[in-house]
Scaffold this active site. Structure first.
Site, PDB file in Angstrom:
ATOM      1  CE  LYS A 125      -3.821   1.877   2.839  1.00 59.06           C
ATOM      2  NZ  LYS A 125      -4.654   1.557   4.039  1.00 59.06           N
ATOM      3  CB  SER A 205      -7.824   3.568   3.130  1.00 55.25           C
ATOM      4  OG  SER A 205      -6.927   3.009   4.072  1.00 55.25           O
ATOM      5  CB  SER A 229      -8.206   0.383   5.917  1.00 57.33           C
ATOM      6  OG  SER A 229      -8.919   1.573   5.755  1.00 57.33           O
TER       7      SER A 229
END
Length: 553
Positions: A125, A205, A229
């Site tokens: 990420k 996210s 997330s």
């Protein structure tokens, strides 16, 4: 992502992610490759749905090299992420990835294999430091920010022999800039799409990691979670996601929201792959005090403990009050409960007495901790912008790119907070952790002597809607996020082809048991199906075939 600050969803209105062009195709190799499976043939990609153990076995037999595998994933990213369905999940590729792969191949040839991740390409990420790439949290303010050192977990992955393939897009600032922020949208990366239906949300996210791994753009990936997330994007993209106990995995080198709740964790297509990845990234880090509590409690080979019979005799608490937000999720959850009973689990309906009472104190705590944490990170990593006030000013000066869809009211509320010495912060932090932890999940597990709690993770993916925002209906994972305790989601079914996940939650440091239960459930149900990259959901009812005409006399 935070379950109570639900974002507005946006279509891919910005350009595709700007990143390094994938390296040129590698020279043709004479190495043999094993015949593709039925799933791989249907997808057209030789490594679609291929697990880490199988990739490692092929490399061990000399049928595959890390370089060839890395190049294959680069080609896949070009075909699926940049062109074709255009998932927009990978924000940047690693210019050094083929060099890393070559080094792992040379080590293997010399007889050194570091472990089950040796030569295996992974995605991270884009809030995790990994040289030589940018770490931006999706913000244009950090688009030129190239940290000089790896995050602790990235160093662990490289020590384990993994190849860092690139970075994935995310909800900008991990969905902590606006209460209407877009799951899967960032100013730097644009809008990530769900590979099961391209007009559906990938949730946030860690949306880019979810979409990328579901689409086999890498063997597995790393997401981060503050509240949902990892679990939410894993659930809506048919993945296994593990949100560890806070302190099991170091946060050093990760752009923060909350030191009380932040953690990184694996996102993979199987429990076995997630277990391998988790084993590689855990460990004590002197620069993250929370990891000191993991000493003597962390089992570092989770894969070795996998047991398909683990549900037999397990006592599972069912959180029925976490149901009711979607009938399809409820129906899939009931089928999941029946499967667990069939595997020998004892199920008990339970309630968390303090459910939901932690929401407001959690929010106040996060505002305080974000301001402190992000400024510490920006200063330590010598980022182009050093303060939260500077980020707010940058966004105002670049409003046409950063603020065109939603604002930055959470930034502004956090900026108005004082220091972590303030009584209001200390009260909010203690109250949130107590209500979700000691009086919440921990009390419920202890009262009934339970191995785990289960709930539906979230609803099927909702349409991307830039006008009305998210159509988020509910979740079952929030208590573990606020308590800082572990949770694992596993696919439990689908609705009109959209995946849904069940979430297993346990007491602090119970990852070994949760992973066992999740694996046994996975082996019992085999609910995951590969994505089809549909433009939209097929809502036509399936008609039964007409009866065959009787044969002529």
């Amino acid at each position: 992502m935070r379950s109570l600050l639900l974002p507005a969803m946006l279509l891919a209105l910005l350009p595709s992610c700007q990143r390094n062009a994938p390296p040129a195709p590698a020279a043709t190799s004479s190495a043999r490759v094993a015949p593709p499976s039925a799933a791989q043939r249907a997808d057209g990609f030789a490594f679609a749905e291929t697990g880490i153990t199988e990739l490692q076995a092929r490399m061990g037999r000399g049928e595959l090299s890390s370089r060839a595998l890395t190049q294959a994933y680069f080609d896949r990213i070009a075909a699926i992420d940049d062109a074709g369905p255009r998932l927009n999940a990978v924000i940047e590729t690693n210019a050094d990835a083929l060099k890393e792969a070559d080094a792992r191949d040379a080590e293997r040839k010399a007889g050194r294999v570091r472990g089950p991740l040796h030569g295996v390409p992974l995605l991270l990420k884009d809030n995790i430091d990994a040289t030589p790439m940018v770490n931006s949290a999706g913000s244009l303010a950090l688009a030129a920010h190239r940290p000089k050192t790896d995050a602790f977990l990235v160093a662990r992955l490289r020590e384990a022999g993994a190849v860092i393939l690139g970075k994935t897009n995310l909800s900008e600032w991990a969905n902590f800039r606006s209460s209407r922020s877009a799951s899967g949208w960032s100013a730097r990366g644009g809008q990530t799409r769900n590979p099961y239906a391209l007009d559906r949300s990938p949730c946030g996210s860690s949306s880019g990691t979810g979409s990328a791994i579901a689409a086999s753009l890498a063997a597995a990936g790393i997401g981060t979670e503050t509240d949902g997330s990892i679990i939410c994007p894993s659930s809506v993209t048919g993945l296994v996601g593990i949100k560890p106990t806070v302190g099991l995995v170091s946060r050093n080198g990760i752009i923060p929201i909350s030191h009380s709740q932040d953690t990184a964790g694996p996102m993979a297509r199987s429990v076995a792959d997630a277990a391998v990845l988790l084993s590689a990234i855990v460990g004590r880090d002197e620069s993250d005090a929370a990891t000191a509590e993991s000493s003597g409690r962390a089992l570092f080979d989770y894969h070795a403990r996998l047991d398909p019979q683990a549900l037999k005799g397990a006592r599972i608490g069912v959180l029925r009050k976490a149901m009711g937000f979607h009938p399809a999720a409820d129906a899939a959850f009931e089928r999941s409960l029946a499967a667990m009973r069939g595997a020998g689990a004892e199920l008990l309906d339970v309630e968390i007495a303090s459910a939901g009472q932690w929401n407001d104190p959690e929010f106040q705590m996060l505002l305080y901790e974000f301001k402190s944490g992000v400024e510490n990170y920006l200063a330590r990593s010598q980022a182009p912008v050093q303060t939260l006030a500077g980020l707010i000013d940058f966004n105002r000066r670049h409003a046409g790119e950063e603020l065109v869809f939603f604002g930055q009211e959470l930034f502004e509320q956090a900026q108005a907070k004082g220091s972590l010495d303030e009584a209001a912060y200390i009260e909010a932090r203690n109250k949130a952790r107590r209500l979700a932890g000691a009086e919440g999940i921990e009390a419920t597990l202890k009262a009934q002597q339970l191995d785990a709690l289960v709930a539906p993770a979230t609803a099927p993916a909702w349409p991307i809607d830039p006008i009305h925002g998210d159509h988020f209906l509910g979740e079952g994972y929030g208590v573990a996020a606020v308590a800082g305790t572990p949770s694992v989601t596993v696919p439990m079914g689908e609705h009109f082809g959209l995946p849904m996940g069940i979430v297993f939650m346990g007491t602090a440091w119970s990852e070994p048991r949760l992973i066992q239960l999740a694996y046994a459930f996975e082996q019992k149900t085999h609910a995951r199906k590969p994505p089809q990259f549909l433009a939209t959901v097929d809502l036509e009812p399936k008609k039964a075939a007409p009866p065959a005409k009787p044969a002529s006399p």
